[in-house]
Design a protein around this motif. Structure first.
Motif, PDB file in Angstrom:
ATOM      1  N   MET A   4      30.204  -5.488 -16.343  1.00 37.75           N
ATOM      2  CA  MET A   4      30.440  -4.121 -15.870  1.00 37.75           C
ATOM      3  C   MET A   4      30.308  -4.026 -14.359  1.00 37.75           C
ATOM      4  SD  MET A   4      31.213  -2.082 -18.391  1.00 37.75           S
ATOM      5  CE  MET A   4      30.801  -0.493 -17.679  1.00 37.75           C
ATOM      6  N   ALA A  59      28.155   4.563 -21.472  1.00 37.28           N
ATOM      7  CA  ALA A  59      29.053   4.556 -22.633  1.00 37.28           C
ATOM      8  C   ALA A  59      29.897   3.287 -22.660  1.00 37.28           C
ATOM      9  CB  ALA A  59      29.940   5.801 -22.613  1.00 37.28           C
ATOM     10  N   ASP A  60      30.464   2.929 -21.519  1.00 38.78           N
ATOM     11  CA  ASP A  60      31.257   1.697 -21.449  1.00 38.78           C
ATOM     12  C   ASP A  60      30.382   0.477 -21.703  1.00 38.78           C
ATOM     13  OD1 ASP A  60      33.543   3.154 -20.896  1.00 38.78           O
ATOM     14  OD2 ASP A  60      33.453   2.799 -18.728  1.00 38.78           O
ATOM     15  N   HIS A  68      33.741  -2.477 -13.322  1.00 41.64           N
ATOM     16  CA  HIS A  68      33.679  -1.012 -13.431  1.00 41.64           C
ATOM     17  C   HIS A  68      33.968  -0.388 -12.081  1.00 41.64           C
ATOM     18  CE1 HIS A  68      31.989   3.003 -14.303  1.00 41.64           C
ATOM     19  NE2 HIS A  68      32.347   2.713 -15.537  1.00 41.64           N
ATOM     20  N   ASP A  89      29.073   7.746 -18.041  1.00 41.20           N
ATOM     21  CA  ASP A  89      30.293   6.980 -18.288  1.00 41.20           C
ATOM     22  C   ASP A  89      30.017   5.478 -18.264  1.00 41.20           C
ATOM     23  OD1 ASP A  89      32.011   9.135 -18.664  1.00 41.20           O
ATOM     24  OD2 ASP A  89      32.546   9.240 -16.545  1.00 41.20           O
ATOM     25  N   PHE A  90      29.237   5.040 -17.307  1.00 45.14           N
ATOM     26  CA  PHE A  90      28.888   3.620 -17.228  1.00 45.14           C
ATOM     27  C   PHE A  90      28.115   3.204 -18.476  1.00 45.14           C
ATOM     28  CE2 PHE A  90      26.354  -0.056 -16.128  1.00 45.14           C
ATOM     29  CZ  PHE A  90      27.177  -0.819 -15.308  1.00 45.14           C
ATOM     30  N   CYS A 137      29.678  -0.051 -25.392  1.00 49.96           N
ATOM     31  CA  CYS A 137      30.816  -0.659 -26.094  1.00 49.96           C
ATOM     32  C   CYS A 137      30.891  -2.161 -25.826  1.00 49.96           C
ATOM     33  CB  CYS A 137      32.119   0.005 -25.671  1.00 49.96           C
ATOM     34  SG  CYS A 137      32.277   1.708 -26.227  1.00 49.96           S
ATOM     35  N   VAL A 138      30.722  -2.550 -24.571  1.00 46.69           N
ATOM     36  CA  VAL A 138      30.797  -3.972 -24.222  1.00 46.69           C
ATOM     37  C   VAL A 138      29.673  -4.744 -24.924  1.00 46.69           C
ATOM     38  CG1 VAL A 138      30.671  -5.646 -22.323  1.00 46.69           C
ATOM     39  CG2 VAL A 138      31.961  -3.528 -22.030  1.00 46.69           C
TER      40      VAL A 138
END
Length: 87
Positions: free
Chosen positions: A82, A34-35, A86, A31-32, A38-39
């Motif tokens: 992040m 993937a985020d 996050h 999940d980290f 995107c960033v």
């Protein structure tokens, strides 16, 4: 023609390669990552291609070097962002 199958952003490949170099998947969960992806990609311009060979033949070495530098900067900024935001 399916755009998703035939066309892609060359920066995606560069980002994935640099993630592997940094071994980010060993330090962060999916999940980290993937985020983070995107960033990172949202900071970079799009460079769409159909075939990798297009970039190999037509991209000057100086431009490739600049693109790789842009990826490194974007990843560093994204990691800082992040880490602060996050959950």
């Amino acid at each position: 023609m399916k755009i998703a199958d035939d066309i892609h952003n060359y920066y995606e490949k560069l980002v994935v390669q640099h993630f592997a170099t940094l071994k980010l998947e060993e330090r962060y969960d999916a999940d980290f990552i993937a985020d983070l992806t995107c960033v990172v990609l949202n900071q970079l311009p799009c460079r769409y291609i159909r075939h990798e060979v297009d970039m190999a033949f037509y991209l000057p070495a100086s431009e490739r070097f600049e693109m790789e530098g842009n990826v490194k900067v974007a990843i560093n900024k994204a990691l800082e962002f992040m880490k602060q935001h996050h959950n």
